[in-house]
Scaffold this motif. Structure first.
Motif, mmCIF file in Angstrom:
data_model
loop_
_atom_site.group_PDB
_atom_site.id
_atom_site.type_symbol
_atom_site.label_atom_id
_atom_site.label_comp_id
_atom_site.label_asym_id
_atom_site.label_seq_id
_atom_site.Cartn_x
_atom_site.Cartn_y
_atom_site.Cartn_z
ATOM 1 N N GLU A 53 0.808 -1.222 0.000
ATOM 2 C CA GLU A 53 0.000 0.000 0.000
ATOM 3 C C GLU A 53 0.838 1.268 0.000
ATOM 4 O O GLU A 53 0.571 2.204 -0.765
ATOM 5 C CB GLU A 53 -0.933 -0.002 1.214
ATOM 6 C CG GLU A 53 -1.831 1.212 1.288
ATOM 7 C CD GLU A 53 -2.797 1.160 2.456
ATOM 8 O OE1 GLU A 53 -3.718 2.001 2.503
ATOM 9 O OE2 GLU A 53 -2.635 0.280 3.330
ATOM 10 N N VAL A 54 1.864 1.346 0.854
ATOM 11 C CA VAL A 54 2.640 2.578 0.975
ATOM 12 C C VAL A 54 3.445 2.854 -0.291
ATOM 13 O O VAL A 54 3.430 3.970 -0.832
ATOM 14 C CB VAL A 54 3.556 2.522 2.207
ATOM 15 C CG1 VAL A 54 4.513 3.712 2.222
ATOM 16 C CG2 VAL A 54 2.732 2.502 3.488
ATOM 17 N N VAL A 106 2.986 1.733 -3.363
ATOM 18 C CA VAL A 106 2.126 2.005 -4.516
ATOM 19 C C VAL A 106 1.490 3.388 -4.402
ATOM 20 O O VAL A 106 1.351 4.104 -5.401
ATOM 21 C CB VAL A 106 1.077 0.893 -4.681
ATOM 22 C CG1 VAL A 106 0.025 1.278 -5.708
ATOM 23 C CG2 VAL A 106 1.761 -0.402 -5.112
ATOM 24 N N ASN A 107 1.114 3.812 -3.199
ATOM 25 C CA ASN A 107 0.616 5.175 -3.037
ATOM 26 C C ASN A 107 1.700 6.198 -3.338
ATOM 27 O O ASN A 107 1.424 7.258 -3.917
ATOM 28 C CB ASN A 107 0.071 5.377 -1.623
ATOM 29 C CG ASN A 107 -1.398 5.046 -1.520
ATOM 30 O OD1 ASN A 107 -2.255 5.816 -1.940
ATOM 31 N ND2 ASN A 107 -1.698 3.871 -0.980
ATOM 32 N N ALA A 115 1.847 6.390 -7.075
ATOM 33 C CA ALA A 115 0.674 7.087 -7.602
ATOM 34 C C ALA A 115 0.790 8.588 -7.367
ATOM 35 O O ALA A 115 0.412 9.394 -8.236
ATOM 36 C CB ALA A 115 -0.591 6.540 -6.941
ATOM 37 N N ALA A 116 1.315 8.979 -6.217
ATOM 38 C CA ALA A 116 1.462 10.399 -5.912
ATOM 39 C C ALA A 116 2.434 11.089 -6.858
ATOM 40 O O ALA A 116 2.332 12.296 -7.090
ATOM 41 C CB ALA A 116 1.922 10.569 -4.460
ATOM 42 N N ASP A 120 -1.168 -6.230 0.518
ATOM 43 C CA ASP A 120 -2.205 -5.185 0.643
ATOM 44 C C ASP A 120 -3.067 -5.099 -0.615
ATOM 45 O O ASP A 120 -3.369 -4.011 -1.109
ATOM 46 C CB ASP A 120 -1.571 -3.818 0.901
ATOM 47 C CG ASP A 120 -0.701 -3.770 2.148
ATOM 48 O OD1 ASP A 120 -1.072 -4.419 3.140
ATOM 49 O OD2 ASP A 120 0.338 -3.089 2.126
ATOM 50 N N ALA A 161 -6.079 -2.747 -0.724
ATOM 51 C CA ALA A 161 -5.669 -1.340 -0.764
ATOM 52 C C ALA A 161 -5.124 -0.972 -2.141
ATOM 53 O O ALA A 161 -5.379 0.133 -2.637
ATOM 54 C CB ALA A 161 -4.622 -1.075 0.315
ATOM 55 N N LEU A 162 -4.373 -1.873 -2.771
ATOM 56 C CA LEU A 162 -3.853 -1.593 -4.111
ATOM 57 C C LEU A 162 -4.999 -1.397 -5.098
ATOM 58 O O LEU A 162 -4.952 -0.509 -5.957
ATOM 59 C CB LEU A 162 -2.955 -2.737 -4.591
ATOM 60 C CG LEU A 162 -1.732 -3.094 -3.751
ATOM 61 C CD1 LEU A 162 -0.850 -4.067 -4.508
ATOM 62 C CD2 LEU A 162 -0.961 -1.866 -3.347
ATOM 63 N N VAL A 175 -6.426 2.027 -4.741
ATOM 64 C CA VAL A 175 -5.597 3.063 -5.369
ATOM 65 C C VAL A 175 -5.870 3.111 -6.869
ATOM 66 O O VAL A 175 -5.975 4.180 -7.474
ATOM 67 C CB VAL A 175 -4.103 2.812 -5.102
ATOM 68 C CG1 VAL A 175 -3.238 3.802 -5.873
ATOM 69 C CG2 VAL A 175 -3.805 2.910 -3.613
#
Length: 224
Positions: free
Chosen positions: A95-96, A98-99, A102-103, A117, A120-121, A124
């Motif tokens: 999750e962290v 991949v976020n 994405a950011a 995760d 969560a993925l 996103v």
């Protein structure tokens, strides 16, 4: 192997990227043999087509320090491609990370190993490809090993920084831009002709007649 951290590759040709978005990726399989990742490497999150520049990362079995560093450097449209050195127990993508990608505007992520995760993925929405999933994750051990933007292997395919990554529900193709450009015109023409071919099939024409396969067998002496 020691740490090998290099600069990001040159940008891709935007016109080529946009043309690749218009082609049906399996059509490229009519013209290429190289670049097709192992079928087990499948999309676990995201939808639609993935087209982007490969930013290559090699991690160790348990340490994702280099990946965390790379996640802060990627540019819009990049696809982070992770070589885990053959590890199939630990997940460097979750999750962290991949976020973080994405950011930065990344187009997607590929790991020649496992992710975590998954729910969560999927929330996103960034396309993520992996061989499977697990709850066992990598750590930030700071091991003096790994690489950024150096040649790696992913899904049995050699990957160089700056290669094009193409993905959809069928799997992944990773190849040099020049090689894809060589076959793109023919592939786009094939896609344009396919609806008429399918219409002929539904009008009762045999596939072998339409494609010439039956005539080829006759030439080979297999048919009267």
């Amino acid at each position: 192997m020691p740490l090998d951290l290099r600069a990001l590759p040159a940008p891709l040709d935007p016109a080529l990227v946009e043309r690749l978005r218009t082609v049906d990726f399996p059509t490229l399989g009519h013209y290429l043999e190289e670049g097709f990742c192992a079928p087990a490497l499948q999309r676990v999150a995201g939808t639609g087509k993935l087209v982007g520049r490969a930013v290559t990362v090699r991690t160790t079995a348990t340490d994702s320090t280099v990946l965390h560093h790379a996640a802060g450097l990627v540019e819009p449209g990049d696809v982070v491609v992770v070589d885990t050195g053959g590890d199939r127990r630990h997940a460097p993508l979750g999750e962290v990370v991949v976020n973080a990608l994405a950011a930065r505007g990344a187009a997607g992520a590929v790991v020649d190993g496992l992710c975590t995760d998954v729910d969560a993925l999927r929330a996103v929405g960034l396309p993520v490809y992996a061989l499977g999933r697990t709850s066992l994750t990598t750590k930030l051990h700071g091991i003096a090993d790994g690489s950024l933007c150096a040649p790696i292997t992913c899904g049995g395919v050699p990957v160089h920084p700056g290669d094009l990554v193409l993905g959809d529900a069928n799997g992944l193709i990773i190849a040099p831009a020049g090689r894809l450009a060589e076959v793109l015109d023919e592939a786009i023409e094939d896609d344009a002709e396919e609806p008429a071919l399918i219409a002929e099939l539904h009008r009762g024409k045999p596939l072998g007649t339409l494609t010439g396969a039956t005539e080829t067998l006759r030439t080979l002496g297999a048919l009267n």
